[in-house]
Design a protein around this motif. Sequence first.
Motif, mmCIF file in Angstrom:
data_model
loop_
_atom_site.group_PDB
_atom_site.id
_atom_site.type_symbol
_atom_site.label_atom_id
_atom_site.label_comp_id
_atom_site.label_asym_id
_atom_site.label_seq_id
_atom_site.Cartn_x
_atom_site.Cartn_y
_atom_site.Cartn_z
ATOM 1 N N ALA A 276 -28.262 14.317 37.480
ATOM 2 C CA ALA A 276 -28.450 13.102 38.296
ATOM 3 C C ALA A 276 -27.645 13.161 39.589
ATOM 4 C CB ALA A 276 -28.046 11.868 37.481
ATOM 5 N N TYR B 202 -32.306 6.380 33.360
ATOM 6 C CA TYR B 202 -31.007 6.999 33.066
ATOM 7 C C TYR B 202 -30.465 7.666 34.336
ATOM 8 C CZ TYR B 202 -27.676 9.736 30.167
ATOM 9 O OH TYR B 202 -26.560 10.293 29.594
ATOM 10 N N LEU B 203 -31.329 8.507 34.945
ATOM 11 C CA LEU B 203 -30.878 9.229 36.144
ATOM 12 C C LEU B 203 -30.488 8.244 37.254
ATOM 13 C CD1 LEU B 203 -33.596 12.066 36.187
ATOM 14 C CD2 LEU B 203 -31.187 12.308 35.537
ATOM 15 N N VAL C 84 -37.570 15.984 33.685
ATOM 16 C CA VAL C 84 -36.496 15.914 34.686
ATOM 17 C C VAL C 84 -36.944 16.613 35.971
ATOM 18 C CG1 VAL C 84 -34.174 16.738 35.224
ATOM 19 C CG2 VAL C 84 -34.642 15.713 32.991
ATOM 20 N N PHE D 158 -29.468 7.722 24.715
ATOM 21 C CA PHE D 158 -29.558 8.021 26.145
ATOM 22 C C PHE D 158 -29.038 6.850 26.948
ATOM 23 C CE2 PHE D 158 -32.968 11.174 27.683
ATOM 24 C CZ PHE D 158 -32.401 12.180 26.940
ATOM 25 N N GLY E 292 -27.572 21.079 35.167
ATOM 26 C CA GLY E 292 -27.639 20.439 33.843
ATOM 27 C C GLY E 292 -27.514 21.475 32.747
ATOM 28 N N PRO F 27 -26.380 14.493 26.251
ATOM 29 C CA PRO F 27 -27.032 14.073 27.507
ATOM 30 C C PRO F 27 -26.074 13.996 28.687
ATOM 31 C CG PRO F 27 -27.740 12.684 25.688
ATOM 32 C CD PRO F 27 -26.603 13.518 25.169
ATOM 33 N N VAL G 100 -36.025 8.384 31.140
ATOM 34 C CA VAL G 100 -35.261 9.409 31.864
ATOM 35 C C VAL G 100 -34.994 8.945 33.296
ATOM 36 C CG1 VAL G 100 -35.324 11.776 32.742
ATOM 37 C CG2 VAL G 100 -36.093 11.287 30.411
ATOM 38 N N ARG G 101 -36.026 8.377 33.930
ATOM 39 C CA ARG G 101 -35.847 7.900 35.309
ATOM 40 C C ARG G 101 -34.752 6.834 35.374
ATOM 41 N NH1 ARG G 101 -38.343 7.147 40.340
ATOM 42 N NH2 ARG G 101 -40.154 8.414 39.829
ATOM 43 N N LEU H 247 -28.300 15.259 31.599
ATOM 44 C CA LEU H 247 -28.837 14.311 32.575
ATOM 45 C C LEU H 247 -27.776 13.788 33.531
ATOM 46 C CD1 LEU H 247 -31.398 12.302 30.452
ATOM 47 C CD2 LEU H 247 -31.712 14.362 31.786
ATOM 48 N N GLU H 248 -26.558 13.587 33.038
ATOM 49 C CA GLU H 248 -25.556 12.990 33.933
ATOM 50 C C GLU H 248 -25.144 13.972 35.021
ATOM 51 O OE1 GLU H 248 -22.778 10.353 32.241
ATOM 52 O OE2 GLU H 248 -24.278 9.630 30.821
#
Length: 309
Positions: A191, A295-296, A248, A175, A196, A183, A292-293, A187-188
Motif C-alpha cells: 500500500a 484495506y490498501l 493487488v 484483513f 509485499g 497481511p 482489498v481496495r 498488503l500494508e
Amino acid sequence: MTVLVLGGSGLVGRRLVRRLADEGTPVVACDVVAPPSPHPAGVTTAIADITRLDQILSLLAEHEVTSIALLSYIMGPLMSPQHKDILLACQVNVTGVATVLEAARLSGVSRVVFLSTVGVYGPPSLYGDRAVAEDELLAPASMYGRMKALNETICDRYSALYGLEAVKVRPSSIFGPGSTIWPSRFLERVAVGETGIVQYGPDSRDNVIAVDDLAVLLSTLLSTPEPRHRTYLASGHNVTMGELAKIVQDLMPAAELEFPTPDRRPTYPERFDNSRAVGEFGWQVLSLPDTVRRYLDAVRAEAGLEPLA
Ligand SMILES: NC(=O)c1ccc[n+]([C@@H]2O[C@H](COP(=O)([O-])OP(=O)(O)OC[C@H]3O[C@@H](n4cnc5c(N)ncnc54)[C@H](O)[C@@H]3O)[C@@H](O)[C@H]2O)c1
C-alpha cells in the motif's frame, strides 16, 4: 445494554467499538494499553488487565455491563516459534480468559462473545476437499491454536455449569490496517510502495475476512436475543495467494511482490463454510476486490497518501 469490549485498543477491538458506537450501543472500550487514537465520542475508555479479577469485576459493576466481547490476547508474537515469553502468554491467554468468564458469571453478565480462531482445526489433510464447518474435529497444530481450543473448552464448561452464554467465534485471517499477522507484510507494505512479502506460495490457499465484516457479526452476536448456536465460523473469502496477488496488481500495477517461502502453507484447512452465520443472521461479506481496495486505501490514508485511482 452496555457492552464491554476487552482488547478495545487492538485491530478488531477498535473496529467493533466504532461499530457499536455507530449503532448507538453504550460501549466501554478496555485494554491494558491506550488506543493508538481516541475512540469515537461517547465511548467510555478504560485501562484494565484481564488477568486481574478485581479490575474486571469493578468495570462490570461500575458500568452495569450486560455483555462482553472478549478479544484480549497475546496473538501475533505467540505465532512465532521464537517467541520466548510463554509465561505471559499463558497468564493472559489462559488465566486471563478464564478470569473474564469467572467475573462474568459472578456479576450476572449474560453473554460473553469470545474470539477464537480457525487455528483450532487440524491440518488440511484431515478434512479432504470439503469446506470445514463448525462441528468438525479440532486438532490444532500451533501453540496459539491449542490455547484457543482450551479456551473454547473452558467457555463450554462455563456455559454448562453456570448457564453463561459463552459464544465462540472463529475468524480466519483478519484483513485490516494494523494487522499483526501476514497481511501486514503483504498488503500494508504494498500500500505504501514497498515490496509485499507473501508468506505462503502462490498456490497456497488461505481464508480472509475483512475486519469490518467481522465487526458486524460480533455486534450481531452481542445483541441478538437467542443465538441458536454456541460456535460460529467467521470466515470470508477462500483465496490462493496468487489470486490475491492478481487482485493487488490489478489495483496497483506497479506493485512488487515476493514469495520467499513458496512451500509454506497454513497449518489449518484451506476452505471454510460460514453458512451457519450467513443463514441465521443474514450476515454478508464485502467482495474480495472491494475488501482489498479498502484495506490498501486505509493504510495509504494513515500514511498520508492519496487513495488508489
Ligand atoms: N488478527 C487476526 O487475523 C485474528 C484471526 C483469528 C483470531 N483472532 C483473535 O481475535 C482477537 C483480536 O485480535 P486482534 O487482531 O484485534 O489482536 P490485537 O493484538 O490487535 O489485539 C489484542 C489486544 O489485547 C490486548 N491485551 C493483551 N493483553 C491484555 C491484558 N492482559 N488485558 C487486557 N488486554 C490485553 C492488547 O493490548 C491488544 O490491544 C484475538 O483473540 C485473536 O487471537 C485474530
